[in-house]
Design a protein around this motif. Structure first.
Motif, PDB file in Angstrom:
ATOM      1  N   ASN A   1      11.268   3.847   4.259  1.00  0.00           N
ATOM      2  CA  ASN A   1      11.790   3.134   3.099  1.00  0.00           C
ATOM      3  C   ASN A   1      12.419   1.848   3.629  1.00  0.00           C
ATOM      4  O   ASN A   1      13.343   1.899   4.451  1.00  0.00           O
ATOM      5  N   VAL A   2      11.930   0.689   3.172  1.00  0.00           N
ATOM      6  CA  VAL A   2      12.433  -0.575   3.720  1.00  0.00           C
ATOM      7  C   VAL A   2      13.918  -0.790   3.418  1.00  0.00           C
ATOM      8  O   VAL A   2      14.583  -1.593   4.080  1.00  0.00           O
ATOM      9  N   ALA A   3      14.421  -0.063   2.414  1.00  0.00           N
ATOM     10  CA  ALA A   3      15.855  -0.151   2.120  1.00  0.00           C
ATOM     11  C   ALA A   3      16.663   0.837   2.947  1.00  0.00           C
ATOM     12  O   ALA A   3      17.889   0.752   2.994  1.00  0.00           O
ATOM     13  N   GLY A   4      15.995   1.772   3.611  1.00  0.00           N
ATOM     14  CA  GLY A   4      16.698   2.812   4.349  1.00  0.00           C
ATOM     15  C   GLY A   4      16.578   2.698   5.852  1.00  0.00           C
ATOM     16  O   GLY A   4      17.256   3.417   6.584  1.00  0.00           O
ATOM     17  N   SER A   5      15.713   1.803   6.333  1.00  0.00           N
ATOM     18  CA  SER A   5      15.523   1.662   7.779  1.00  0.00           C
ATOM     19  C   SER A   5      15.191   0.215   8.108  1.00  0.00           C
ATOM     20  O   SER A   5      14.125  -0.283   7.752  1.00  0.00           O
ATOM     21  N   ILE A   6      16.097  -0.458   8.818  1.00  0.00           N
ATOM     22  CA  ILE A   6      15.849  -1.839   9.213  1.00  0.00           C
ATOM     23  C   ILE A   6      14.694  -1.915  10.205  1.00  0.00           C
ATOM     24  O   ILE A   6      13.911  -2.883  10.209  1.00  0.00           O
TER      25      ILE A   6
ATOM     26  N   ILE B   1       8.132   6.864   0.794  1.00  0.00           N
ATOM     27  CA  ILE B   1       7.541   5.581   1.190  1.00  0.00           C
ATOM     28  C   ILE B   1       7.923   4.538   0.146  1.00  0.00           C
ATOM     29  O   ILE B   1       7.583   4.683  -1.031  1.00  0.00           O
ATOM     30  N   ASN B   2       8.646   3.506   0.604  1.00  0.00           N
ATOM     31  CA  ASN B   2       9.108   2.462  -0.307  1.00  0.00           C
ATOM     32  C   ASN B   2       8.921   1.102   0.344  1.00  0.00           C
ATOM     33  O   ASN B   2       9.316   0.898   1.493  1.00  0.00           O
ATOM     34  N   MET B   3       8.308   0.171  -0.403  1.00  0.00           N
ATOM     35  CA  MET B   3       8.039  -1.174   0.109  1.00  0.00           C
ATOM     36  C   MET B   3       8.694  -2.254  -0.763  1.00  0.00           C
ATOM     37  O   MET B   3       8.245  -3.397  -0.782  1.00  0.00           O
ATOM     38  N   ASP B   4       9.753  -1.921  -1.490  1.00  0.00           N
ATOM     39  CA  ASP B   4      10.398  -2.875  -2.395  1.00  0.00           C
ATOM     40  C   ASP B   4      11.319  -3.830  -1.626  1.00  0.00           C
ATOM     41  O   ASP B   4      12.454  -3.480  -1.290  1.00  0.00           O
ATOM     42  N   ASP B   5      10.801  -5.015  -1.355  1.00  0.00           N
ATOM     43  CA  ASP B   5      11.601  -6.028  -0.679  1.00  0.00           C
ATOM     44  C   ASP B   5      11.006  -7.396  -0.998  1.00  0.00           C
ATOM     45  O   ASP B   5       9.776  -7.545  -1.074  1.00  0.00           O
ATOM     46  N   GLY B   6      11.869  -8.383  -1.163  1.00  0.00           N
ATOM     47  CA  GLY B   6      11.415  -9.715  -1.537  1.00  0.00           C
ATOM     48  C   GLY B   6      10.520 -10.377  -0.513  1.00  0.00           C
ATOM     49  O   GLY B   6       9.747 -11.286  -0.857  1.00  0.00           O
TER      50      GLY B   6
ATOM     51  N   ALA C   1       0.174  -4.605  -1.374  1.00  0.00           N
ATOM     52  CA  ALA C   1      -0.625  -4.649  -0.145  1.00  0.00           C
ATOM     53  C   ALA C   1      -0.026  -3.748   0.934  1.00  0.00           C
ATOM     54  O   ALA C   1      -0.758  -3.002   1.610  1.00  0.00           O
ATOM     55  N   ALA C   2       1.293  -3.793   1.093  1.00  0.00           N
ATOM     56  CA  ALA C   2       1.943  -2.987   2.126  1.00  0.00           C
ATOM     57  C   ALA C   2       1.848  -1.503   1.813  1.00  0.00           C
ATOM     58  O   ALA C   2       1.575  -0.685   2.698  1.00  0.00           O
ATOM     59  N   MET C   3       2.088  -1.140   0.550  1.00  0.00           N
ATOM     60  CA  MET C   3       1.992   0.263   0.159  1.00  0.00           C
ATOM     61  C   MET C   3       0.568   0.777   0.365  1.00  0.00           C
ATOM     62  O   MET C   3       0.363   1.865   0.923  1.00  0.00           O
ATOM     63  N   THR C   4      -0.415   0.006  -0.057  1.00  0.00           N
ATOM     64  CA  THR C   4      -1.815   0.414   0.081  1.00  0.00           C
ATOM     65  C   THR C   4      -2.185   0.606   1.543  1.00  0.00           C
ATOM     66  O   THR C   4      -2.764   1.626   1.920  1.00  0.00           O
ATOM     67  N   LYS C   5      -1.839  -0.364   2.375  1.00  0.00           N
ATOM     68  CA  LYS C   5      -2.204  -0.276   3.792  1.00  0.00           C
ATOM     69  C   LYS C   5      -1.499   0.883   4.475  1.00  0.00           C
ATOM     70  O   LYS C   5      -2.143   1.669   5.203  1.00  0.00           O
ATOM     71  N   PHE C   6      -0.200   1.022   4.240  1.00  0.00           N
ATOM     72  CA  PHE C   6       0.557   2.050   4.958  1.00  0.00           C
ATOM     73  C   PHE C   6       0.152   3.456   4.520  1.00  0.00           C
ATOM     74  O   PHE C   6      -0.020   4.348   5.361  1.00  0.00           O
ATOM     75  N   VAL C   7      -0.025   3.680   3.212  1.00  0.00           N
ATOM     76  CA  VAL C   7      -0.425   5.016   2.758  1.00  0.00           C
ATOM     77  C   VAL C   7      -1.811   5.355   3.297  1.00  0.00           C
ATOM     78  O   VAL C   7      -2.050   6.482   3.750  1.00  0.00           O
TER      79      VAL C   7
ATOM     80  N   SER D   1       9.105   3.382  -5.780  1.00  0.00           N
ATOM     81  CA  SER D   1       9.234   1.972  -6.123  1.00  0.00           C
ATOM     82  C   SER D   1       9.810   1.839  -7.519  1.00  0.00           C
ATOM     83  O   SER D   1       9.580   2.681  -8.388  1.00  0.00           O
ATOM     84  N   SER D   2      10.546   0.758  -7.734  1.00  0.00           N
ATOM     85  CA  SER D   2      11.033   0.451  -9.078  1.00  0.00           C
ATOM     86  C   SER D   2       9.974  -0.298  -9.886  1.00  0.00           C
ATOM     87  O   SER D   2      10.161  -0.538 -11.081  1.00  0.00           O
ATOM     88  N   LYS D   3       8.865  -0.647  -9.232  1.00  0.00           N
ATOM     89  CA  LYS D   3       7.776  -1.380  -9.882  1.00  0.00           C
ATOM     90  C   LYS D   3       6.570  -0.454 -10.010  1.00  0.00           C
ATOM     91  O   LYS D   3       6.013  -0.006  -9.005  1.00  0.00           O
ATOM     92  N   PHE D   4       6.168  -0.189 -11.261  1.00  0.00           N
ATOM     93  CA  PHE D   4       5.142   0.830 -11.463  1.00  0.00           C
ATOM     94  C   PHE D   4       3.806   0.450 -10.835  1.00  0.00           C
ATOM     95  O   PHE D   4       3.069   1.327 -10.378  1.00  0.00           O
ATOM     96  N   HIS D   5       3.467  -0.831 -10.795  1.00  0.00           N
ATOM     97  CA  HIS D   5       2.171  -1.205 -10.210  1.00  0.00           C
ATOM     98  C   HIS D   5       2.130  -0.886  -8.707  1.00  0.00           C
ATOM     99  O   HIS D   5       1.053  -0.631  -8.160  1.00  0.00           O
ATOM    100  N   ILE D   6       3.291  -0.857  -8.063  1.00  0.00           N
ATOM    101  CA  ILE D   6       3.331  -0.456  -6.653  1.00  0.00           C
ATOM    102  C   ILE D   6       3.199   1.059  -6.530  1.00  0.00           C
ATOM    103  O   ILE D   6       2.502   1.568  -5.647  1.00  0.00           O
ATOM    104  N   VAL D   7       3.860   1.786  -7.413  1.00  0.00           N
ATOM    105  CA  VAL D   7       3.687   3.246  -7.460  1.00  0.00           C
ATOM    106  C   VAL D   7       2.217   3.589  -7.642  1.00  0.00           C
ATOM    107  O   VAL D   7       1.649   4.436  -6.935  1.00  0.00           O
ATOM    108  N   GLU D   8       1.588   2.920  -8.590  1.00  0.00           N
ATOM    109  CA  GLU D   8       0.177   3.196  -8.887  1.00  0.00           C
ATOM    110  C   GLU D   8      -0.701   2.895  -7.671  1.00  0.00           C
ATOM    111  O   GLU D   8      -1.622   3.647  -7.361  1.00  0.00           O
ATOM    112  N   ALA D   9      -0.403   1.807  -6.958  1.00  0.00           N
ATOM    113  CA  ALA D   9      -1.175   1.468  -5.760  1.00  0.00           C
ATOM    114  C   ALA D   9      -1.072   2.571  -4.710  1.00  0.00           C
ATOM    115  O   ALA D   9      -2.071   2.933  -4.071  1.00  0.00           O
TER     116      ALA D   9
END
Length: 206
Positions: free
Chosen positions: A96-101, A132-137, A143-149, A167-175
């Motif tokens: 999780n990008v918010a949980g691990s630098i 698995i979380n890729m929510d970061d500006g 792209a990151a979620m798709t590649k990593f999963v 993810s807080s963004k549904f299109h990322i969840v769906e990906a």
């Protein structure tokens, strides 16, 4: 299939013969539904339907109401109310990008070998589910979620556990869900956009 293909790629088995070939599945109550594939014609399906009509439908069996998720391996979670500590579910939060630098830097630098090593280490240390979380500006979340999963799925040591697509963004969840095998946890959808939108997203998730 209507038998095996002949030398010309056609199928010679007739409907009644095909029906008799598959009668044992009905006799032993092994199937919920039965039909035809390669070489089957309406006559084959009619013969199968006539044969199957002599047998009662397979009865529904009761299913214990548990949380059932899976990677390559199933995880049927049954909490023990008398001793919750014994049924503690260990959720790996380090992808999780918010949980691990360290994970965030690996994703930003396109260093997916390091990112995968973080996932693998969590499984090896006993994580039952990988978040698995890729929510970061600074990150293209889809792209990151798709590649990593996809990379996680390719490693059986990682993908044996279920994933939490976060993810807080549904299109990322769906990906993420489009790449994941088994049955994931989704974190999360809500009613903040209204009931109709919630039901739409829940239907897609299902």
């Amino acid at each position: 299939n209507a038998g095996l293909p002949n030398a010309m790629g056609g199928y010679d088995q007739k409907g009644p013969e095909m029906a008799e070939e598959i009668r044992p599945f009905c006799e032993e109550n092994l199937v919920n539904a039965i039909g035809g594939c390669c070489g089957s014609t309406p006559d084959h399906i009619a013969a199968v339907a006539a044969m199957a009509s002599a047998y009662p439908p397979r009865p529904l069996h009761s299913v214990e109401p548990l949380m059932r998720i899976s990677g390559l391996e199933p995880l049927n979670y049954q909490p023990n109310a008398a001793d919750m500590r014994s049924t503690f579910l260990n959720l790996g939060e380090r992808c999780n990008v918010a949980g691990s630098i360290m994970f965030k830097k690996a994703v930003i630098n396109n260093d997916y070998d390091t990112a995968l090593s973080i996932a693998l280490k969590q499984v090896q240390q006993g994580a039952h589910v990988l978040d698995i979380n890729m929510d970061d500006g600074l990150i293209d979340g889809v792209a990151a979620m798709t590649k990593f999963v996809n990379l996680c799925i390719a490693d059986p040591e990682i993908s044996r556990v279920p994933f939490m697509i976060d993810s807080s963004k549904f299109h990322i969840v769906e990906a993420g869900l489009k790449c994941a095998q088994g049955k994931c946890i989704v974190n999360s959808i809500s009613l903040k956009e209204g009931e109709a939108k919630f039901k739409e997203q829940a239907t897609i998730v299902k």
